[in-house]
Design an enzyme around this catalytic site. Structure first.
Site, mmCIF file in Angstrom:
data_model
loop_
_atom_site.group_PDB
_atom_site.id
_atom_site.type_symbol
_atom_site.label_atom_id
_atom_site.label_comp_id
_atom_site.label_asym_id
_atom_site.label_seq_id
_atom_site.Cartn_x
_atom_site.Cartn_y
_atom_site.Cartn_z
ATOM 1 N N ASN A 76 0.958 -1.292 -0.064
ATOM 2 C CA ASN A 76 -0.124 -0.097 -0.007
ATOM 3 C C ASN A 76 1.187 1.333 -0.042
ATOM 4 O O ASN A 76 1.923 1.315 0.674
ATOM 5 C CB ASN A 76 -1.077 0.153 1.263
ATOM 6 C CG ASN A 76 -0.422 -0.196 2.496
ATOM 7 O OD1 ASN A 76 0.690 -0.853 2.707
ATOM 8 N ND2 ASN A 76 -0.900 0.433 3.483
ATOM 9 N N GLU A 99 -3.041 -4.921 -2.877
ATOM 10 C CA GLU A 99 -3.336 -5.774 -3.854
ATOM 11 C C GLU A 99 -3.294 -5.104 -5.370
ATOM 12 O O GLU A 99 -2.915 -5.733 -6.240
ATOM 13 C CB GLU A 99 -4.717 -6.263 -3.376
ATOM 14 C CG GLU A 99 -4.718 -6.896 -1.971
ATOM 15 C CD GLU A 99 -5.135 -6.334 -1.143
ATOM 16 O OE1 GLU A 99 -4.593 -4.856 -0.867
ATOM 17 O OE2 GLU A 99 -5.812 -6.517 0.000
ATOM 18 N N CYS A 135 -10.408 -3.378 -4.306
ATOM 19 C CA CYS A 135 -9.457 -4.479 -4.691
ATOM 20 C C CYS A 135 -10.309 -5.489 -5.170
ATOM 21 O O CYS A 135 -9.873 -6.478 -6.123
ATOM 22 C CB CYS A 135 -8.635 -4.945 -3.358
ATOM 23 S SG CYS A 135 -7.614 -3.428 -3.227
ATOM 24 N N GLU A 178 0.498 5.283 0.512
ATOM 25 C CA GLU A 178 -0.579 6.189 1.143
ATOM 26 C C GLU A 178 0.078 7.654 0.615
ATOM 27 O O GLU A 178 1.282 7.731 0.056
ATOM 28 C CB GLU A 178 -0.545 6.165 2.528
ATOM 29 C CG GLU A 178 -1.130 4.864 3.102
ATOM 30 C CD GLU A 178 -1.367 4.525 4.389
ATOM 31 O OE1 GLU A 178 -1.001 5.350 5.187
ATOM 32 O OE2 GLU A 178 -2.228 3.655 4.816
ATOM 33 N N CYS A 191 -4.062 0.561 -2.662
ATOM 34 C CA CYS A 191 -3.993 -0.726 -1.766
ATOM 35 C C CYS A 191 -2.946 -1.652 -2.394
ATOM 36 O O CYS A 191 -2.520 -1.344 -3.588
ATOM 37 C CB CYS A 191 -5.257 -1.444 -1.462
ATOM 38 S SG CYS A 191 -6.467 -0.694 -0.657
#
Ligand code: THU
Length: 140
Positions: free
Chosen positions: A49, A62, A96, A51, A60
């Site tokens: 992830n 994934e 996701c 940010e 994210c």
């Protein structure tokens, strides 16, 4: 063997995700996630992830792993493993799930895990029974 993966292959995925997760950029939430995608050719792609100070720009782990895999030529996810420091295996968010569905087929194997190495094996259908699709593919 669990749904096409040996226990040893699962453990290797967990090892890799634990390492990948260390690169998470989670300075606002403190919640680090690691993801690993393996394609049909056995190629491996990492995601964490990432940010941002503008919180909504966060992506994210994934989806970052899937984007890296697509850029590397992946057509279908064979295995996706996601791992975080959660009491029970982490579950991907709704966004996701939709993106995982886009690149999955019935043979795709999802490994959801935590840092204690608890894990669950799911199918894309388990995770996202009714993904959005355009036109005639739309279930509803
Ligand atoms: N996050 C992921 O990377 N994957 C998930 O499955 C759930 C949430 C990230 C987004 C954000 O950086 C942090 O976890 C807290 O929501």
């Amino acid at each position: 063997m669990k749904k096409g993966l040996t226990e040893s292959e699962i453990q290797t995925c967990l090892d890799q995700c634990i390492q990948i997760r260390k690169n998470a950029y989670a300075k606002y939430s403190g919640f680090s996630v690691g993801a690993l995608v393996i394609d049909e050719a056995g190629r491996e792609f990492a995601g964490v992830n990432v940010e941002n100070a503008s919180y909504g720009l966060t992506v994210c782990a994934e989806r970052n792993a899937i984007s890296a895999a697509v850029a590397g030529g992946m057509k279908r996810i064979r295995v996706l493993c996601a791992l975080a420091d959660t009491p029970v295996p982490v579950v991907p968010c709704g966004a996701c799930r939709q993106v995982i569905a886009e690149f999955s087929d019935k043979d795709t194997i999802l490994i959801l895990a935590n840092t204690k190495r608890d894990y669950k094996i799911l199918s894309p259908e388990d995770l996202m029974p009714l993904p959005f699709a355009l036109g005639s593919e739309t279930a509803g």
